[in-house]
Design an enzyme around this catalytic site. Sequence first.
Site, mmCIF file in Angstrom:
data_model
loop_
_atom_site.group_PDB
_atom_site.id
_atom_site.type_symbol
_atom_site.label_atom_id
_atom_site.label_comp_id
_atom_site.label_asym_id
_atom_site.label_seq_id
_atom_site.Cartn_x
_atom_site.Cartn_y
_atom_site.Cartn_z
ATOM 1 N N ASP A 178 35.871 98.008 136.300
ATOM 2 C CA ASP A 178 35.663 96.903 135.368
ATOM 3 C C ASP A 178 36.997 96.242 135.049
ATOM 4 O O ASP A 178 37.884 96.858 134.471
ATOM 5 C CB ASP A 178 35.003 97.424 134.086
ATOM 6 C CG ASP A 178 35.031 96.399 132.967
ATOM 7 O OD1 ASP A 178 34.884 95.201 133.277
ATOM 8 O OD2 ASP A 178 35.202 96.785 131.805
ATOM 9 N N TYR A 212 36.322 79.182 134.093
ATOM 10 C CA TYR A 212 35.331 79.848 133.239
ATOM 11 C C TYR A 212 35.916 81.087 132.562
ATOM 12 O O TYR A 212 35.872 81.251 131.350
ATOM 13 C CB TYR A 212 34.107 80.248 134.073
ATOM 14 C CG TYR A 212 33.113 81.066 133.283
ATOM 15 C CD1 TYR A 212 32.144 80.440 132.522
ATOM 16 C CD2 TYR A 212 33.176 82.462 133.252
ATOM 17 C CE1 TYR A 212 31.255 81.178 131.752
ATOM 18 C CE2 TYR A 212 32.303 83.198 132.490
ATOM 19 C CZ TYR A 212 31.343 82.550 131.744
ATOM 20 O OH TYR A 212 30.483 83.284 130.973
ATOM 21 N N HIS A 213 36.483 81.972 133.355
ATOM 22 C CA HIS A 213 36.956 83.250 132.819
ATOM 23 C C HIS A 213 38.229 83.095 132.002
ATOM 24 O O HIS A 213 38.562 83.965 131.197
ATOM 25 C CB HIS A 213 37.159 84.249 133.958
ATOM 26 C CG HIS A 213 35.904 84.477 134.740
ATOM 27 N ND1 HIS A 213 35.623 83.765 135.872
ATOM 28 C CD2 HIS A 213 34.846 85.291 134.520
ATOM 29 C CE1 HIS A 213 34.444 84.134 136.333
ATOM 30 N NE2 HIS A 213 33.951 85.046 135.545
ATOM 31 N N LYS A 217 41.197 101.909 131.071
ATOM 32 C CA LYS A 217 40.042 101.237 131.671
ATOM 33 C C LYS A 217 39.678 101.977 132.955
ATOM 34 O O LYS A 217 40.196 101.679 134.027
ATOM 35 C CB LYS A 217 40.358 99.769 131.954
ATOM 36 C CG LYS A 217 40.343 98.923 130.684
ATOM 37 C CD LYS A 217 40.170 97.456 130.943
ATOM 38 C CE LYS A 217 38.869 97.084 131.588
ATOM 39 N NZ LYS A 217 37.685 97.334 130.739
ATOM 40 N N HIS A 273 37.282 93.341 133.239
ATOM 41 C CA HIS A 273 37.246 92.534 132.019
ATOM 42 C C HIS A 273 38.059 93.263 130.950
ATOM 43 O O HIS A 273 37.550 94.128 130.242
ATOM 44 C CB HIS A 273 35.805 92.320 131.552
ATOM 45 C CG HIS A 273 35.070 91.305 132.369
ATOM 46 N ND1 HIS A 273 34.352 91.647 133.485
ATOM 47 C CD2 HIS A 273 34.958 89.965 132.241
ATOM 48 C CE1 HIS A 273 33.817 90.551 134.008
ATOM 49 N NE2 HIS A 273 34.166 89.516 133.273
ATOM 50 N N TYR A 277 22.504 83.324 137.925
ATOM 51 C CA TYR A 277 23.467 84.290 138.467
ATOM 52 C C TYR A 277 22.774 85.644 138.527
ATOM 53 O O TYR A 277 22.391 86.198 137.493
ATOM 54 C CB TYR A 277 24.684 84.329 137.538
ATOM 55 C CG TYR A 277 25.802 85.243 137.953
ATOM 56 C CD1 TYR A 277 26.380 85.152 139.213
ATOM 57 C CD2 TYR A 277 26.319 86.173 137.060
ATOM 58 C CE1 TYR A 277 27.430 85.972 139.582
ATOM 59 C CE2 TYR A 277 27.374 86.996 137.413
ATOM 60 C CZ TYR A 277 27.923 86.889 138.674
ATOM 61 O OH TYR A 277 28.971 87.710 139.026
#
Length: 675
Positions: free
Chosen positions: A547, A169-170, A543, A549, A15
Amino acid sequence: MTERQKDRPWLMRTYAGHSTAEASNELYRRNLAKGQTGLSVAFDLPTQTGYDSDHVLARGEVGRVGVPVAHLGDMRRLFQDIPLEQMNTSMTINATAMWLLALYQVVAEEQGADVARLQGTTQNDIVKEYLSRGTHVFPPGPSLRLTTDMIAYTVSHLPKWNPINICSYHLQEAGATPVQEIAYAMSTAIAVLDAVRDGGQVPQERMGDVVGRISFFVNAGVRFVEEMCKMRAFGRIWDRITRERYGIEDPRHRRFRYGVQVNSLGLTEAQPENNVQRIVLEMLAVTLSKDARARAVQLPAWNEALGLPRPWDQQWSLRIQQVLAYESDLLEYDDIFEGSKVIEAKVEQLVEDSLAEIDRIQEMGGAMAAVESGYLKSQLVSSHAERRARIESGEERIIGVNAFEGTEPNPLTADLDTAIQTVDPAVEARVVGALRHWRDTRYQPPFNHPRPCKALEKLKEAARGTDNLMEATLECARAGVTTGEWAGALREVFGEFRAPTGVSSAPVAVAAEEGSALSGVRRKVELTAKDLGVGKLRFLVGKPGLDGHSNGAEQIAVRARDAGFEVVYQGIRLTPEQIVDAALAEDVHAVGLSILSGSHAQLVPDVLERLRVAGATDIPVIAGGIIPSGDAEELRAAGVAAVFTPKDFDITGIIGRIVDEIRNANKLDPLEVPA
């Protein structure tokens, strides 16, 4: 003795992408020369969220976590001298997936490729963006339409392309248990397939082709027996759903096709050399079992918890795959777990529990309804809080973090400035300059693009109606439209969406029993509020930038709430100006900023400066995220009260430290409250 017929190895990817299209192209060509067999493109956050590099929200984010692609010229340079007809390219892109696929197709056409032979994958799973990664743009309905339009288009025009890579995945990174990971991914697949089936663009007899092109992108954690069983369970459930719900008879169409990135969440900043064996164990989970083996694998690098991996670090991860595939005898055997009672029992349990959760979500109206109600997000925040509590209590051991912490000096990190790759801050100015030059000259030779306004109007017209949006998007690509212009046109029609944060509805994960650490912090919060003459201490968790996440920010917000703070958390994607405005309007006692994308060096000082200008220097600012030690020193020198990174796993201790900083900023004596 005759030699056994070996299986073909899985696709091996890294990646990758950063800084500029030119720098990323050089990296791709080097990786392919080292034996990598597919490309996996990382796009920067402005590209993922539909903003041009000169948008206010893009500041500090350009080229950080991936490559900026703003228009056809960037895509040309990204794949310069890489024949796309011979390549298998995975693009991690969701909200703007249609746009990036259109750019990719047009570049392939310019290379003279037969687009019917293009192979690869667009991630294009918007549900998990609402739950974990935060790069969504549009509301669920229009987002699902973009996905189904792409699926319908590719089945007819790009038959070897995977138009969606349903991505659990996340979800695991956001706290999902194996059952939640399976159930939420399958519920997303059901929502997508129902929409395609009912949308009228694909005839029933072609649904097998649709199902056969759907792939999955899965996480593999370090509990590798459980993870391998999870993959077997995934395959069984997919076979059952596609046969029973959609009537797919061909077993080749029903095969569970998946790629893997092993778990970056479990990589540690402390003793980062231990990450190598974690990565190997996680890779084994998805390769050992022939009947549930990944089609493609990409491994993180040992130093990802420290910052951006260098080419050498990526090479090391590629070599891990190559040793397993070419030196070991793994590929010479049939499934080595067939007939195991232990494995079979675990798989059956996962299947049973996952189907029950899938049924629960269907009763709510399906995955999209469960996103909008906040159910899925609150479940993930809760699971993540429980996991963090197990780590803090020592029940879940992480070597080098909360167990066996003593260590010899580490030669790999002796010089932290050279142990990771840094993105030159001047890159952003160069990318912005090049973008503005493109906008000014795209109508001129050698490109001679038509004026983009007509293409954008056609796109908006299609969006207001029911036409497939892919043709209008391809026209925009050929007209030299930019990423921000394409997404901006659709924002005008579809609007934007702020996903539920899951914080307010998350249950208490750590009990504040008398004598516990949280009890001590609660007492400090109460005494400090009393000393300041307020009912409750107020803490803003912000935040800034792009981003998405938000897992760490959510966990801090939940624990601060449980410690007695009134928490102000408005979710992701805010400008420093909006954060400071909220801090002043809510009269908060501290501001916590969470950034994992690397934009802290620009955005955190901006918040500090705005608070200074507003005369609010008594509000301490705390920063958290993947922040190299040199950057942390600079932030503290700029006035940040405290910096926390992934090695600081004791969330209750962090909350206690925030109370200390509030007392310090307000010139109150330190409190000694026994934990």
